[in-house]
Design a protein around this motif. Structure first.
Motif, PDB file in Angstrom:
ATOM      1  N   ARG A 231       1.061  -1.227   0.153  1.00 55.37           N
ATOM      2  CA  ARG A 231       0.033  -0.026   0.001  1.00 55.37           C
ATOM      3  C   ARG A 231       0.740   1.282  -0.102  1.00 55.37           C
ATOM      4  O   ARG A 231       0.469   2.272  -0.620  1.00 55.37           O
ATOM      5  CB  ARG A 231      -0.905   0.061   1.226  1.00 55.37           C
ATOM      6  N   ARG A 232       1.887   1.300   0.827  1.00 53.92           N
ATOM      7  CA  ARG A 232       2.970   2.474   0.738  1.00 53.92           C
ATOM      8  C   ARG A 232       3.350   2.575  -0.487  1.00 53.92           C
ATOM      9  O   ARG A 232       3.481   3.755  -1.120  1.00 53.92           O
ATOM     10  CB  ARG A 232       4.012   2.182   1.856  1.00 53.92           C
TER      11      ARG A 232
ATOM     12  N   ARG B 111      -7.962  -2.085   8.059  1.00 55.07           N
ATOM     13  CA  ARG B 111      -8.561  -0.802   8.294  1.00 55.07           C
ATOM     14  C   ARG B 111      -7.889   0.264   7.605  1.00 55.07           C
ATOM     15  O   ARG B 111      -8.597   1.408   7.184  1.00 55.07           O
ATOM     16  CB  ARG B 111      -8.411  -0.438   9.780  1.00 55.07           C
ATOM     17  N   ILE B 112      -6.511   0.481   7.664  1.00 51.31           N
ATOM     18  CA  ILE B 112      -5.870   1.428   6.844  1.00 51.31           C
ATOM     19  C   ILE B 112      -6.439   1.925   5.411  1.00 51.31           C
ATOM     20  O   ILE B 112      -6.440   1.052   4.627  1.00 51.31           O
ATOM     21  CB  ILE B 112      -4.268   1.236   6.947  1.00 51.31           C
ATOM     22  N   ASP B 113      -6.838   3.123   5.266  1.00 55.75           N
ATOM     23  CA  ASP B 113      -7.161   3.690   3.864  1.00 55.75           C
ATOM     24  C   ASP B 113      -8.400   2.894   3.554  1.00 55.75           C
ATOM     25  O   ASP B 113      -8.903   3.261   2.376  1.00 55.75           O
ATOM     26  CB  ASP B 113      -6.148   3.474   2.995  1.00 55.75           C
ATOM     27  N   ALA B 114      -9.294   2.443   4.379  1.00 51.14           N
ATOM     28  CA  ALA B 114     -10.382   1.918   4.050  1.00 51.14           C
ATOM     29  C   ALA B 114     -11.596   2.582   4.363  1.00 51.14           C
ATOM     30  O   ALA B 114     -12.823   2.305   4.177  1.00 51.14           O
ATOM     31  CB  ALA B 114     -10.624   0.396   4.630  1.00 51.14           C
ATOM     32  N   THR B 115     -11.647   3.868   5.366  1.00 46.91           N
ATOM     33  CA  THR B 115     -12.503   4.560   5.859  1.00 46.91           C
ATOM     34  C   THR B 115     -13.316   5.248   4.457  1.00 46.91           C
ATOM     35  O   THR B 115     -14.601   5.225   4.558  1.00 46.91           O
ATOM     36  CB  THR B 115     -11.790   5.567   6.814  1.00 46.91           C
ATOM     37  N   PHE B 116     -12.455   5.898   3.756  1.00 43.68           N
ATOM     38  CA  PHE B 116     -13.150   6.782   2.748  1.00 43.68           C
ATOM     39  C   PHE B 116     -12.304   6.595   1.382  1.00 43.68           C
ATOM     40  O   PHE B 116     -10.956   6.632   1.392  1.00 43.68           O
ATOM     41  CB  PHE B 116     -12.924   8.285   3.018  1.00 43.68           C
TER      42      PHE B 116
ATOM     43  N   CYS C 288     -10.339   8.230  -0.718  1.00 41.71           N
ATOM     44  CA  CYS C 288      -9.823   9.452  -1.081  1.00 41.71           C
ATOM     45  C   CYS C 288      -8.623   9.311  -1.930  1.00 41.71           C
ATOM     46  O   CYS C 288      -7.763   8.643  -1.937  1.00 41.71           O
ATOM     47  CB  CYS C 288      -8.981   9.849   0.340  1.00 41.71           C
ATOM     48  N   THR C 289      -8.717  10.225  -2.778  1.00 46.26           N
ATOM     49  CA  THR C 289      -7.473  10.282  -4.036  1.00 46.26           C
ATOM     50  C   THR C 289      -6.491  11.317  -3.783  1.00 46.26           C
ATOM     51  O   THR C 289      -5.768  11.588  -4.819  1.00 46.26           O
ATOM     52  CB  THR C 289      -8.364  10.515  -5.353  1.00 46.26           C
ATOM     53  N   ASP C 290      -6.803  11.951  -2.784  1.00 46.07           N
ATOM     54  CA  ASP C 290      -6.020  13.413  -2.641  1.00 46.07           C
ATOM     55  C   ASP C 290      -4.393  12.742  -2.523  1.00 46.07           C
ATOM     56  O   ASP C 290      -3.898  11.891  -1.891  1.00 46.07           O
ATOM     57  CB  ASP C 290      -6.262  13.989  -1.131  1.00 46.07           C
ATOM     58  N   VAL C 291      -3.628  13.583  -3.090  1.00 43.85           N
ATOM     59  CA  VAL C 291      -2.064  13.250  -3.319  1.00 43.85           C
ATOM     60  C   VAL C 291      -1.322  13.296  -2.123  1.00 43.85           C
ATOM     61  O   VAL C 291      -0.587  12.700  -1.704  1.00 43.85           O
ATOM     62  CB  VAL C 291      -1.264  14.043  -4.538  1.00 43.85           C
ATOM     63  N   MET C 292      -2.023  14.328  -1.009  1.00 41.83           N
ATOM     64  CA  MET C 292      -1.151  14.540   0.053  1.00 41.83           C
ATOM     65  C   MET C 292      -1.637  13.427   1.277  1.00 41.83           C
ATOM     66  O   MET C 292      -0.793  12.804   2.117  1.00 41.83           O
ATOM     67  CB  MET C 292      -1.401  15.866   0.804  1.00 41.83           C
ATOM     68  N   ALA C 293      -2.699  13.082   0.833  1.00 40.99           N
ATOM     69  CA  ALA C 293      -3.174  11.725   1.904  1.00 40.99           C
ATOM     70  C   ALA C 293      -2.576  10.566   1.468  1.00 40.99           C
ATOM     71  O   ALA C 293      -2.221   9.789   2.425  1.00 40.99           O
ATOM     72  CB  ALA C 293      -4.782  11.403   1.636  1.00 40.99           C
TER      73      ALA C 293
END
Length: 457
Positions: free
Chosen positions: A47-48, A153-158, A160-165
């Protein structure tokens, strides 16, 4: 997951993108150096890599990216400060933070220089059903958060495609993981205290996760503090999962140093019949970006989003809010205030999206800016995106100066000019502060407003 050298280089000139900045080049080099030492299993490592590939493809956001048009990070973050190194030995003495919330009775959890400080944090006598872990430990062990593993759980909440996220996902090193079991009500707020103590510029990437199960109740207060005169960089993210019927309050206080850059991402998922109240209060930092991505996934949700920014000199604050109504019969209120002095600039970009299934939605967004000088600037861009046909939605914004007639009315009754101005400003931001449920936190932020006004005078 191996990646080619071509992917690892920031996109070349022939694609139409400008040459990479020193910060972008440094981020590529830093990731190659540290990626094998960052915590997590093979799934997290993959994922990283995927997240960093997204950053490599896009680069730092700039004014041609609509969501970042007012905060050109490519220009504002010309250099990357070196990644902070882990402390040589465990901390035994709490650093001096702002102290504004000293009177709040809370369970305090410290993240110092980007690392969770076990020895300083109040981990004794946890309520039954409350679990607190450091993110680094949880990633190393792939600990379960409730019935779901942390890696899931990690990155599963929303979505999100934001590059800083994405950049935060790539570099996340430590933070706080909290799980509140079904039906548990926390007696005290949890205070996440993020403090930078380094005398030279460093970069910190922290990630926290809060999961409230069905009918749980909790308050989280986040504080961010650091020294003046040091151009350190904070990249922080918080994922929150609010279960069915849960009640969650969150307050964030930013008092970064006057040269600091602070980029914050909140990823929020709310289930049916939950009550959500989240607010941020911004006093410090040279550049502060608070972005919230929230999805109301269930029915009968009541959600409140608020914010106050008190800015002076050449401070730049940017609030970006996206609220997705995905189910019927939900209510959301978005209320933001900014007070600007000197050459300060405040940006608010808010979007409420009501999907086709979200009939009977009631959503109201308002942002107001108060300019105390001729050189201050406010940019407000509220938006509605509605695909349902049975809704009540409204949005608006105002920008202006103090009401001279009301000010004159106060002065005519013997109140000095500066005191009259202070009363009007306190009333202006008080509309947001009054929505904070915890009385001691609310009183502390009202006092912080008084201190800011006194220093301004």
């Amino acid at each position: 997951m191996a990646m080619s050298a071509e992917v690892r280089s920031i996109a070349p000139r022939r694609t139409g993108r400008p040459a990479p900045t020193a910060a972008e080049t440094a981020l590529v080099a830093a990731f190659e150096e540290v990626k094998t030492h960052l915590p997590g299993n093979a799934d997290i490592a993959a994922r990283r890599e995927a997240a960093f590939a997204r950053f490599v493809e896009a680069g730092l956001p700039h004014r041609r990216v609509e969501e970042w048009r007012y905060t050109d990070l490519r220009q504002m973050m010309r250099e990357m400060a070196p990644l902070v190194e882990a402390p040589a030995q465990p901390l035994t003495e709490a650093p001096k933070a702002a102290g504004l919330l000293a009177q709040v009775e809370a369970r305090r959890l410290y993240v110092v220089d980007g690392a969770f400080a076990h020895g300083l944090s109040d981990l004794a006598g946890l309520e039954a059903g409350l679990t607190i872990l450091s993110l680094a430990d949880a990633l190393h062990e792939n600990a379960s958060v409730g019935e779901v593993s942390l890696s899931a759980r990690i990155d599963a909440t929303f979505p999100c495609t934001d590059v800083m996220a994405a950049l935060n996902t790539a570099f996340m090193a430590d933070g706080i993981v909290v799980h509140v079991a079904e039906g548990v009500e926390l007696r005290r707020p949890l205070e996440f205290i993020h403090v930078n103590t380094r005398p030279t510029p460093v970069s910190m990437f922290t990630r926290s996760l809060v999961v409230l199960e069905k009918d749980a109740k909790a308050t989280v207060v986040e504080t961010h503090d650091g020294p003046d005169g040091v151009a350190y960089q904070v990249h922080t993210a918080l994922e929150m999962v609010v279960g069915e019927g849960a009640r969650f309050n969150r307050v964030k206080l930013v008092r970064e140093g006057d040269a600091a850059l602070h980029i914050s991402t909140v990823l929020l998922d709310v289930a049916s019949s939950a009550l959500l109240n989240t607010a941020h209060y911004n006093l410090g930092g040279a550049v502060v970006r608070n972005q919230i991505f929230s999805q109301l996934s269930g029915e009968e949700i009541h959600a409140v989003y608020g914010g106050v920014s008190l800015l002076s000199n050449q401070q730049h604050s940017d609030t970006s809010l996206a609220v997705e109504h995905l189910a019927p019969n939900c209510e959301s209120r978005e209320n933001f205030r900014a007070v600007l002095d000197g050459r300060a600039r405040d940006v608010f970009q808010g979007r409420i999206a009501v999907r086709r299934e979200a009939q009977k939605t009631d959503a109201r967004m308002m942002t107001r800016a108060l300019l105390l000088s001729d050189t201050a600037e406010a940019d407000n861009k509220p938006e509605l995106e509605i695909f349902a046909d049975d809704v009540q939605c409204a949005h608006g914004c105002t920008t202006g100066n103090l009401d001279e007639q009301v000010k004159f009315y106060l002065m005519a009754r013997g109140i000095p000019e500066k005191e009259a101005e202070a009363l009007l400003i306190q009333a202006f931001v008080g509309e947001v502060l009054d929505t904070i449920e915890n009385e001691s936190v609310r009183d502390a932020l009202i006092e912080a407003t008084r201190i800011w006004l006194k220093d301004r005078n």
